[in-house]
Design an enzyme around this catalytic site. Structure first.
Site, PDB file in Angstrom:
ATOM      1  N   ASN A   1      -8.992   0.985   8.560  1.00 13.18           N
ATOM      2  CA  ASN A   1     -10.406   1.468   9.236  1.00 13.18           C
ATOM      3  C   ASN A   1     -10.968   1.436  10.616  1.00 13.18           C
ATOM      4  OD1 ASN A   1     -10.215  -1.139   9.122  1.00 13.18           O
ATOM      5  ND2 ASN A   1     -12.457  -1.891   7.413  1.00 13.18           N
TER       6      ASN A   1
ATOM      7  N   ASN B   1     -12.894   6.186   6.177  1.00 10.79           N
ATOM      8  CA  ASN B   1     -13.189   5.425   7.305  1.00 10.79           C
ATOM      9  C   ASN B   1     -11.826   5.815   7.927  1.00 10.79           C
ATOM     10  OD1 ASN B   1     -14.874   4.244   6.085  1.00 10.79           O
ATOM     11  ND2 ASN B   1     -13.626   2.570   5.301  1.00 10.79           N
TER      12      ASN B   1
ATOM     13  N   ASP C   1      -5.471  11.787   3.067  1.00 16.28           N
ATOM     14  CA  ASP C   1      -5.763  11.823   1.156  1.00 16.28           C
ATOM     15  C   ASP C   1      -7.777  12.807   2.217  1.00 16.28           C
ATOM     16  OD1 ASP C   1      -6.621   9.162   2.619  1.00 16.28           O
ATOM     17  OD2 ASP C   1      -7.514   9.122   0.868  1.00 16.28           O
TER      18      ASP C   1
ATOM     19  N   HIS D   1      -3.852   6.681  -1.036  1.00 17.96           N
ATOM     20  CA  HIS D   1      -4.709   6.699   0.346  1.00 17.96           C
ATOM     21  C   HIS D   1      -3.840   6.326   1.428  1.00 17.96           C
ATOM     22  CE1 HIS D   1      -9.079   5.877   2.214  1.00 17.96           C
ATOM     23  NE2 HIS D   1      -8.723   4.770   2.251  1.00 17.96           N
TER      24      HIS D   1
ATOM     25  N   TYR E   1       1.043  -1.171  -0.317  1.00 20.47           N
ATOM     26  CA  TYR E   1      -0.199   0.143  -0.498  1.00 20.47           C
ATOM     27  C   TYR E   1       0.651   1.452  -0.124  1.00 20.47           C
ATOM     28  CZ  TYR E   1      -3.293  -3.086   1.045  1.00 20.47           C
ATOM     29  OH  TYR E   1      -4.167  -4.335   1.456  1.00 20.47           O
TER      30      TYR E   1
END
Length: 227
Positions: A66, A112, A91, A19, A14
């Protein structure tokens, strides 16, 4: 003392996602300002340091987006901080790529990570909203934010991250206005070139005087031409 939080998802998979721009900003801040190596703590990784006389803790939650509030809440309790001492960099799809906004309080707008933080500490914390743009349809948002920044975004992304780093000492003071000024200097630096040219040659920007109209008769023009 301020708790400065960057949001993202842990792991190399990631690392360059849209994000994860909050993680990227904190990495730049830690590197530029000589903060110590990251340590696992409070369900995330932290680096404690100072901007001059102002102490700050940088936190990257490793709970996945989240559940970011689990880590933020744990760090707040440990350092005995209030929501007003927390600043979250994240973001923002509702801002154009390269746009940065400062905000205190308000809703989570469906993000989230913010939703989780709201649930743990309430809404009265500061946010640095880092624009990444919108894919155009809400159903495309999850895939969009979980994709890497394209190479075409590298220049503005670097400016945003360096701007956040430039303004980090103001974050440690909780001064959003001065932080935004520092970011703005990176994103839209003063253009002095044209002003300097104008000073060096004042006539450069002035209009050229128009020529006098030719009022001679046709016969006079012929006589002048062949005389």
């Amino acid at each position: 003392m301020k708790l400065i939080v960057g949001l993202g998802n842990p792991g190399a998979k990631y690392a360059r996602n849209r994000h994860n721009i909050g993680f990227m900003a904190l990495d730049m801040i830690a590197s530029d300002h000589g903060f110590p190596a990251w340590k696992s703590k409070h369900q995330g990784v932290v680096s404690e340091g100072r901007f001059g006389s102002d102490r700050a803790v940088l936190l990257k939650p490793e709970t996945y987006m989240n559940k970011s509030g689990d880590s933020v809440g744990a760090a707040m309790r440990f350092y005995k901080l209030e929501p007003e001492d927390v600043i979250v960099l994240h973001d923002e799809i509702d801002l154009a790529p390269g746009k940065v906004k400062w905000k205190v309080g308000g809703g989570h707008a469906g993000h989230n990570g913010l939703r989780s933080i709201h649930a743990h500490i309430g809404p009265e914390y500061a946010r640095v909203r880092l624009g990444v743009g919108h894919p155009g349809h809400k159903d495309a948002v999850p895939g969009y934010v979980l994709r890497d920044f394209p190479k075409a975004d590298a220049e503005w992304l670097d400016d945003v991250l360096r701007g956040c780093s430039d303004g980090a000492p103001h974050l440690a003071k909780g001064d959003g206005s001065k932080f935004m000024n520092a970011v703005g200097m990176r994103l839209t630096p003063p253009r002095s070139g044209s002003a300097e040219k104008s000073k060096a040659n004042p006539k450069a920007s002035a209009e050229e005087p128009s020529a006098e109209p030719d009022s001679r008769s046709t016969l006079q023009k012929l006589l002048d031409r062949f005389s």
